[in-house]
Design an enzyme around this catalytic site. Sequence first.
Site, PDB file in Angstrom:
ATOM      1  N   LYS A   1       0.844  -1.211   0.000  1.00 43.81           N
ATOM      2  CA  LYS A   1       0.000   0.000   0.000  1.00 43.81           C
ATOM      3  C   LYS A   1       0.873   1.252   0.000  1.00 43.81           C
ATOM      4  O   LYS A   1       0.631   2.204  -0.757  1.00 43.81           O
ATOM      5  CB  LYS A   1      -0.932  -0.008   1.227  1.00 43.81           C
ATOM      6  CG  LYS A   1      -2.053  -1.038   1.110  1.00 43.81           C
ATOM      7  CD  LYS A   1      -2.853  -1.232   2.394  1.00 43.81           C
ATOM      8  CE  LYS A   1      -3.889  -2.347   2.206  1.00 43.81           C
ATOM      9  NZ  LYS A   1      -4.686  -2.647   3.382  1.00 43.81           N
TER      10      LYS A   1
ATOM     11  N   GLN B   1      -4.550  -1.401   9.569  1.00 44.30           N
ATOM     12  CA  GLN B   1      -4.552  -2.735   8.957  1.00 44.30           C
ATOM     13  C   GLN B   1      -5.191  -3.746   9.905  1.00 44.30           C
ATOM     14  O   GLN B   1      -4.872  -3.806  11.088  1.00 44.30           O
ATOM     15  CB  GLN B   1      -3.107  -3.146   8.608  1.00 44.30           C
ATOM     16  CG  GLN B   1      -2.990  -4.433   7.819  1.00 44.30           C
ATOM     17  CD  GLN B   1      -3.607  -4.362   6.413  1.00 44.30           C
ATOM     18  OE1 GLN B   1      -3.676  -3.313   5.795  1.00 44.30           O
ATOM     19  NE2 GLN B   1      -4.065  -5.494   5.918  1.00 44.30           N
TER      20      GLN B   1
ATOM     21  N   ASP C   1     -10.864   3.188   3.979  1.00 44.45           N
ATOM     22  CA  ASP C   1     -11.275   1.778   3.900  1.00 44.45           C
ATOM     23  C   ASP C   1     -12.793   1.652   3.811  1.00 44.45           C
ATOM     24  O   ASP C   1     -13.311   0.609   3.418  1.00 44.45           O
ATOM     25  CB  ASP C   1     -10.829   1.031   5.172  1.00 44.45           C
ATOM     26  CG  ASP C   1      -9.578   0.195   4.962  1.00 44.45           C
ATOM     27  OD1 ASP C   1      -9.352  -0.264   3.825  1.00 44.45           O
ATOM     28  OD2 ASP C   1      -8.843   0.000   5.944  1.00 44.45           O
TER      29      ASP C   1
HETATM   30  N1  GUN Z   1      -7.136  -6.661   6.126  1.00 46.58           N
HETATM   31  C1  GUN Z   1      -7.518  -7.394   5.041  1.00 46.58           C
HETATM   32  N2  GUN Z   1      -8.069  -6.586   4.107  1.00 46.58           N
HETATM   33  C2  GUN Z   1      -8.039  -5.333   4.602  1.00 46.58           C
HETATM   34  C3  GUN Z   1      -8.448  -4.074   4.089  1.00 46.58           C
HETATM   35  O1  GUN Z   1      -8.978  -3.942   2.990  1.00 46.58           O
HETATM   36  N3  GUN Z   1      -8.222  -3.011   4.917  1.00 46.58           N
HETATM   37  C4  GUN Z   1      -7.657  -3.137   6.141  1.00 46.58           C
HETATM   38  N4  GUN Z   1      -7.505  -2.036   6.865  1.00 46.58           N
HETATM   39  N5  GUN Z   1      -7.273  -4.290   6.641  1.00 46.58           N
HETATM   40  C5  GUN Z   1      -7.452  -5.379   5.872  1.00 46.58           C
END
Ligand code: GUN
Length: 287
Positions: free
Chosen positions: A53, A97, A120
């Site tokens: 990311k 995350q 998100d």
């Molecule tokens: N863990 C797995 N997928 C995601 C996501 O799309 N965003 C976040 N913050 N954590 C995750």
Amino acid sequence: MTARILDGLALATSVRGQLAERAATLKSQGVTPCLAVILVGEDPASAVYVRNKVAACEKAGMRSIKDSYAADIDPAEVFARIAELNADPEVHGILVQLPLPGHFDEDAVLEAIDPSKDVDGFHAGNIGALMQGNPRFIPCTPYGVMKMLEAEKVNLKGAEAVIVGRSNIVGKPMAMLLLAQSCTVTVCHSQSRDLAFHTRRADILVAAVGRARMIRGDMIKPGATVIDVGINRLPDGKLCGDVDFESAREVAGRITPVPGGVGPMTITMLLANTLEAAERTLMEKTA
Ligand code: GUN
């Protein structure tokens, strides 16, 4: 029939090019889009996702901030950091995350993020807006799936859409988005009685359960569009999806591969949401 393979990497590259142009325009207006990412603990998969990311931000000309904490950190420290990032006008997106270590109240953490920076789309207010059909931020994976369906001009109106998996991150928002496009939506899960009965009816089948190759070709309607959201690691270290690609591609009309399908689109839509958040702040400034 051999399915058309939907190249998520190619679409992601093209969309990221457009996003980089928008980011450059914003920069020329004095705003550098910035995403802050918080990682707690040492989960290797989460570490890879966060690294990807951050790298994607840099590549698109956006700024990123990464805060890593040990797994046993006092949650109060993370809440304090979120409050700081909420108050920082140069930060446009905040992402924590998931999953978080067991001593965290995950919902409370997500609620602590300013909804206008919740790229998100996991804050209850943003989920509510999505349910009402007026999304402010669309969760990145389902958003990426919708972009792929749009790019392929898949006919959604009146189509039978079956989603396998009911997670907050994928299954539930995916259902809302397909419903908004007038699909007839069925959500299956671990307690569903006859999974194959449902999947065989699907014009659009979305697999998001996290179980390697559980959807086989004989569970798919001939000609269906099969979207594989799963990313599973096999004992030999290779990645595979929730769909058994080899048998499914003989039946489906279209199919996304793993890797190279939905995965690249997820991060792309995170960039899109961050850029959108930054553009909104500029619009508010000039309004
Ligand atoms: N863990 C797995 N997928 C995601 C996501 O799309 N965003 C976040 N913050 N954590 C995750």
